[in-house]
Design a protein around this motif. Sequence first.
Motif, PDB file in Angstrom:
ATOM      1  N   GLU A 135       0.825  -1.206   0.000  1.00  0.00           N
ATOM      2  CA  GLU A 135       0.000   0.000   0.000  1.00  0.00           C
ATOM      3  C   GLU A 135       0.860   1.257   0.000  1.00  0.00           C
ATOM      4  O   GLU A 135       0.553   2.249  -0.679  1.00  0.00           O
ATOM      5  N   LEU A 139       0.525   3.889  -2.995  1.00  0.00           N
ATOM      6  CA  LEU A 139       0.039   5.238  -2.707  1.00  0.00           C
ATOM      7  C   LEU A 139       1.112   6.276  -3.010  1.00  0.00           C
ATOM      8  O   LEU A 139       0.817   7.360  -3.529  1.00  0.00           O
ATOM      9  N   VAL A 153      -7.767   8.342   0.124  1.00  0.00           N
ATOM     10  CA  VAL A 153      -7.638   7.072   0.838  1.00  0.00           C
ATOM     11  C   VAL A 153      -8.928   6.867   1.630  1.00  0.00           C
ATOM     12  O   VAL A 153      -9.254   7.665   2.514  1.00  0.00           O
ATOM     13  N   LEU A 250      -3.822  14.944  -1.129  1.00  0.00           N
ATOM     14  CA  LEU A 250      -4.066  13.611  -0.578  1.00  0.00           C
ATOM     15  C   LEU A 250      -5.137  13.720   0.499  1.00  0.00           C
ATOM     16  O   LEU A 250      -4.964  14.428   1.489  1.00  0.00           O
ATOM     17  N   PHE A 265      -8.399   5.252  -3.393  1.00  0.00           N
ATOM     18  CA  PHE A 265      -7.464   4.256  -2.892  1.00  0.00           C
ATOM     19  C   PHE A 265      -8.081   3.609  -1.649  1.00  0.00           C
ATOM     20  O   PHE A 265      -7.875   4.071  -0.531  1.00  0.00           O
TER      21      PHE A 265
END
Length: 453
Positions: A135, A139, A153, A250, A265
């Motif tokens: 991950e 990411l 996320v 993000l 994600f």
Amino acid sequence: MFFRPSGITPESLFLSDHGGGPIMTVTEDEHGYGKGERFGALLRKYRNIAGLTQQELADLSAVSIRAVRDLESGRVRRPRKVTVQLLASALRIEEPHRVALQIAATLPALRTDEGQARLTASLSATSGLIGRKAELLALGELVRSRDRRMVAVTGLGGVGKTRLALEVATRLNAKGVSVVWTPPSAHAVTNSRSLFVHELVRNPQGDLRDLDALIDTGQTLLVIDDYDETSLPTERILQLLSLYPRLCVLLTTRGITPSVEASIFPLSPLALPRTNHTYDAAGLAEVDAARMIMTNIGLTRPRLKLDETAVAAIAALCQLLDGLPAALDAAGRLTLVYTPDELLDELSRDPFWTVLSAADGCPVFKAGEVVRQAIEALGPSAWNLLRSVAAHDGCWSVEESAALARQTPVDAARGIHCLLLRGLIRRVEHANRSYFQVLTLVRSAITGGAQAV
């Protein structure tokens, strides 16, 4: 946060008697967030509103007339904190405007010698990241990709979204990427500059170009932790991305709506021990979920013998708690009082059982509340699908879930997609076919086999 009500002009202000003297009160965003004003211009504006000359302000504040002139002209751009406090008291302005002056006083410090800028959050982590190698790599690649400038996320509360984002941001920061973390929290060392970003991004009337002093020509990562679309409109983020081509955003969120133009994600819980498999202590420690509990056991009870019974109990705890990091961490801390076998007995009776709430100074993880909130956020179709498959023990495919919920395969696939983003189900690895499974905690909450607290 400060907002400018519509229909209010800059002249809409009044003086009121408060505590024996006139206090400046404004009924709109006169503090300058929306206009990007720096300290000198803001100080001059407040002085004019108060009807004071520079000499009168100097006399009232005990700040020299020369200092007042230098500040208003911009010759001095970084006043001392005590100077700002003295001037604010002399102007008798309310708290929002005091904060505005304090923030404006810090802005010049954000510029580098080259006239550009970089705001780098001082990130810290109290413990190493357990697992998540795949991950972390994936990411990190998404965030660095210019084709994926906004990444979200998603997942159930307690699955480790913030921790993963922190690790990615820390590694990028070490490579020279500027990092802005908002909202200010214990996860990042923040100051008035961070507060400025926090306020400006959330103020729909604020001029986002004020961030010129924070976002330089190099790559910058803006982390918006625990994103809530209702309090932070997506359009605001899109404006930022349009203004700053080297900016990447993000987000961490418990759920995302189709209106958000982000690369999704979904973060699943940690890998679980295999069922019907006999482990020894060393072998079990190689499994991510078990390692989290065993790390805590090493801290709380280093002399505890991890015999066959204890190892089996730890493996069963991982299954019962779905590999959810926050739940595993809470269970591991409880081994200070209970043996793994005792913990398993308690949690087998009630998976949402809690004890020693924050007695060790750590935040309480209320698994029942987290699961309930995630379920309540579902639409009718996804809820019907979840309720139907929760009654089915074991794994199921798209076609099987469609039959159980009496939906078309297309509708079932959409529902599964939604449940995966919310973190209520997990994928089960199987060669050439996709299978899914409802989390044990979710099934317990739906079937009523345990009391969600």
